[in-house]
Design an enzyme around this catalytic site. Sequence first.
Site, short mmCIF file in Angstrom:
data_model
loop_
_atom_site.label_atom_id
_atom_site.label_comp_id
_atom_site.label_asym_id
_atom_site.label_seq_id
_atom_site.Cartn_x
_atom_site.Cartn_y
_atom_site.Cartn_z
N THR A 132 6.13 6.19 -2.75
CA THR A 132 5.14 6.90 -1.95
C THR A 132 5.60 8.33 -1.61
OG1 THR A 132 4.16 6.94 0.27
CG2 THR A 132 6.21 5.75 0.06
N ASP A 133 4.64 9.20 -1.34
CA ASP A 133 4.99 10.56 -0.89
C ASP A 133 5.54 10.57 0.54
OD1 ASP A 133 2.63 9.99 0.50
OD2 ASP A 133 1.58 11.82 -0.08
N GLU A 134 5.41 9.42 1.25
CA GLU A 134 5.81 9.41 2.66
C GLU A 134 7.33 9.57 2.83
OE1 GLU A 134 3.66 6.64 5.12
OE2 GLU A 134 2.01 6.55 3.70
N TYR A 158 8.49 2.15 7.53
CA TYR A 158 7.95 1.96 6.17
C TYR A 158 8.54 3.00 5.22
CZ TYR A 158 4.74 2.63 2.24
OH TYR A 158 4.21 2.81 0.97
N LYS A 162 11.10 2.60 1.96
CA LYS A 162 10.76 3.02 0.60
C LYS A 162 11.77 4.07 0.12
CE LYS A 162 7.66 2.06 -1.67
NZ LYS A 162 7.39 0.95 -2.64
P1 NAD Z 1 -0.49 -3.93 -0.72
O1 NAD Z 1 0.07 -4.17 0.63
O2 NAD Z 1 -1.97 -3.93 -0.91
O3 NAD Z 1 0.09 -5.02 -1.75
C1 NAD Z 1 1.43 -5.42 -1.74
C2 NAD Z 1 1.56 -6.65 -2.62
O4 NAD Z 1 2.96 -7.02 -2.64
C3 NAD Z 1 0.79 -7.86 -2.10
O5 NAD Z 1 0.12 -8.50 -3.18
C4 NAD Z 1 1.87 -8.77 -1.53
O6 NAD Z 1 1.54 -10.15 -1.59
C5 NAD Z 1 3.05 -8.42 -2.42
N1 NAD Z 1 4.35 -8.69 -1.78
C6 NAD Z 1 4.73 -8.31 -0.53
N2 NAD Z 1 5.97 -8.76 -0.28
C7 NAD Z 1 6.38 -9.42 -1.40
C8 NAD Z 1 7.59 -10.08 -1.76
N3 NAD Z 1 8.62 -10.18 -0.90
N4 NAD Z 1 7.69 -10.62 -3.01
C9 NAD Z 1 6.64 -10.55 -3.89
N5 NAD Z 1 5.48 -9.94 -3.57
C10 NAD Z 1 5.36 -9.38 -2.35
O7 NAD Z 1 0.17 -2.56 -1.22
P2 NAD Z 1 -0.46 -1.37 -2.09
O8 NAD Z 1 -1.17 -0.45 -1.20
O9 NAD Z 1 -1.12 -1.95 -3.27
O10 NAD Z 1 0.89 -0.65 -2.55
C11 NAD Z 1 1.59 -1.08 -3.71
C12 NAD Z 1 2.83 -0.21 -3.88
O11 NAD Z 1 2.45 1.15 -4.03
C13 NAD Z 1 3.79 -0.27 -2.70
O12 NAD Z 1 5.11 -0.27 -3.23
C14 NAD Z 1 3.52 1.02 -1.94
O13 NAD Z 1 4.66 1.48 -1.28
C15 NAD Z 1 3.13 1.95 -3.07
N6 NAD Z 1 2.18 3.04 -2.70
C16 NAD Z 1 1.02 2.75 -2.05
C17 NAD Z 1 0.14 3.79 -1.75
C18 NAD Z 1 -1.19 3.52 -1.07
O14 NAD Z 1 -1.89 4.48 -0.73
N7 NAD Z 1 -1.60 2.29 -0.88
C19 NAD Z 1 0.46 5.11 -2.09
C20 NAD Z 1 1.67 5.35 -2.76
C21 NAD Z 1 2.52 4.31 -3.05
P1 TYD Z 2 -3.29 4.66 6.60
O1 TYD Z 2 -4.48 4.23 5.79
O2 TYD Z 2 -2.62 3.64 7.47
O3 TYD Z 2 -2.26 5.32 5.57
P2 TYD Z 2 -0.87 6.14 5.86
O4 TYD Z 2 -0.48 5.97 7.26
O5 TYD Z 2 0.05 5.45 4.92
O6 TYD Z 2 -1.19 7.56 5.47
O7 TYD Z 2 -3.72 5.86 7.52
C1 TYD Z 2 -4.27 7.07 6.99
C2 TYD Z 2 -4.40 8.05 8.13
O8 TYD Z 2 -5.40 7.57 9.05
C3 TYD Z 2 -3.13 8.23 8.94
O9 TYD Z 2 -3.01 9.59 9.34
C4 TYD Z 2 -3.35 7.33 10.15
C5 TYD Z 2 -4.84 7.39 10.37
N1 TYD Z 2 -5.46 6.18 10.94
C6 TYD Z 2 -6.27 6.27 12.07
O10 TYD Z 2 -6.51 7.36 12.61
N2 TYD Z 2 -6.81 5.12 12.57
C7 TYD Z 2 -6.58 3.89 12.01
O11 TYD Z 2 -7.09 2.86 12.53
C8 TYD Z 2 -5.77 3.82 10.84
C9 TYD Z 2 -5.47 2.51 10.18
C10 TYD Z 2 -5.22 4.99 10.34
#
Ligand code: NAD
Ligand code: TYD
Length: 352
Positions: A132-134, A158, A162
């Site tokens: 992630t970019d975070e 988080y 990561k």
């Molecule tokens: P998500 O929370 O929707 O899905 C996570 C999945 O991992 C789930 O299916 C869960 O069951 C599985 N999981 C969790 N713990 C586990 C374990 N111990 N063993 C096996 N499986 C396990 O997450 P997402 O939003 O799809 O993100 C997927 C990846 O991409 C993550 O690594 C996250 O850091 C990265 N990412 C997400 C975003 C975003 O915007 N969602 C952006 C950049 C990077």
């Molecule tokens: P989120 O979807 O949790 O992603 P991330 O924190 O990984 O960027 O949140 C996106 C943005 O929205 C973040 O700045 C937090 C804000 N946010 C709210 O203002 N209210 C909410 O209920 C949630 C879940 C997020």
Amino acid sequence: MQRNILITGGAGFIGSHLVRHFVRKYPEYRIVNYDKLTYAGNLENLKDVENEPNYVFVKGDICDEAALAAVFAKYDIDGVIHLAAESHVDRSITDPLAFARTNVLGTLALLQAAKTAWKGEYEGKRFYHVSTDEVYGALGFDGSLFTEKTPYAPHSPYSASKASSDHFVRAFHDTYGFPCVVSNCSNNYGPYQFPEKLIPLFVNNIRHSKPLPVYGKGENVRDWLYVGDHCKAIDLIFHKGVSGETYNIGGNNEWSNIDLIRLMIRITDEELGRPSGTSDSLITFVKDRAGHDLRYAIDSSKLQRELGWKPEMPFERGIRETVRWYLDNGSWLDNVTSGAYIEYYEKMYSGR
Ligand code: NAD
Ligand code: TYD
């Protein structure tokens, strides 16, 4: 070419899109989806590919070294795309240990399992870590962007977990010559995202005319990318990325939370056939998230220049289609928020 690819976290939001992308695009590959099915994992997300001959699901934890070893041996895995993680910042604030276990120790267990299985023969092997970019921390409003050279400065448990996992992956490359690539992506949106994240949570709340909790003043900025564009980037990097390299992926699409929320309200009201302005009063400013990063924004020019990727989905279209998908799939939203599907799959897979 025949390949056996392990995708971890394939039942989650991005993982399920990626599994579908690989299963459909590469019928000659066997795709093994390894997922623990936590609250965020849902096999309903993959109903349309579950019977494909090149798809296998294995329920398992990335922290379970013996189970991983068995999967590598049974399916002769030669590529890993690692997405399994605890992914929600707010949960990491209340339960940081769970994030260290899965994101740090789980990634390390997976690295070890691959290293043991591949026995130092890395020709044709690839370990791809999705991050992630975070990890880069927070930007100011000054227009600067995160590049691959931006120093790590995570603020939430988080992003700290990561960041730590990214360092372990790179350490395996530098120490053992392990064939790794890492990508760091901005916020994704699209269907099948668990409704604790901003976009699906707010569409669900608008649907039920429930308050929309905006953290702080809603001034925080995120760079939103359509999940399908992220999957295309992962595909490219998996096949063409240079071992040991990191690639930033972003939408070049910055929105302050409050502007995005107003847009979502307008679109959701329109799609529900409600008069304009109906849901404006649902906006509720609440206490800010602790350590809330002000702005994330990605410079993805390396990926664009070196591998020819660019985001394709126009945001106005992507966000409308995404809102429409959640409204058309109200039962999916109801199931994942009721927890019914968790009990169902726990019963289904118990004893396997
Ligand atoms: P998500 O929370 O929707 O899905 C996570 C999945 O991992 C789930 O299916 C869960 O069951 C599985 N999981 C969790 N713990 C586990 C374990 N111990 N063993 C096996 N499986 C396990 O997450 P997402 O939003 O799809 O993100 C997927 C990846 O991409 C993550 O690594 C996250 O850091 C990265 N990412 C997400 C975003 C975003 O915007 N969602 C952006 C950049 C990077
Ligand atoms: P989120 O979807 O949790 O992603 P991330 O924190 O990984 O960027 O949140 C996106 C943005 O929205 C973040 O700045 C937090 C804000 N946010 C709210 O203002 N209210 C909410 O209920 C949630 C879940 C997020």
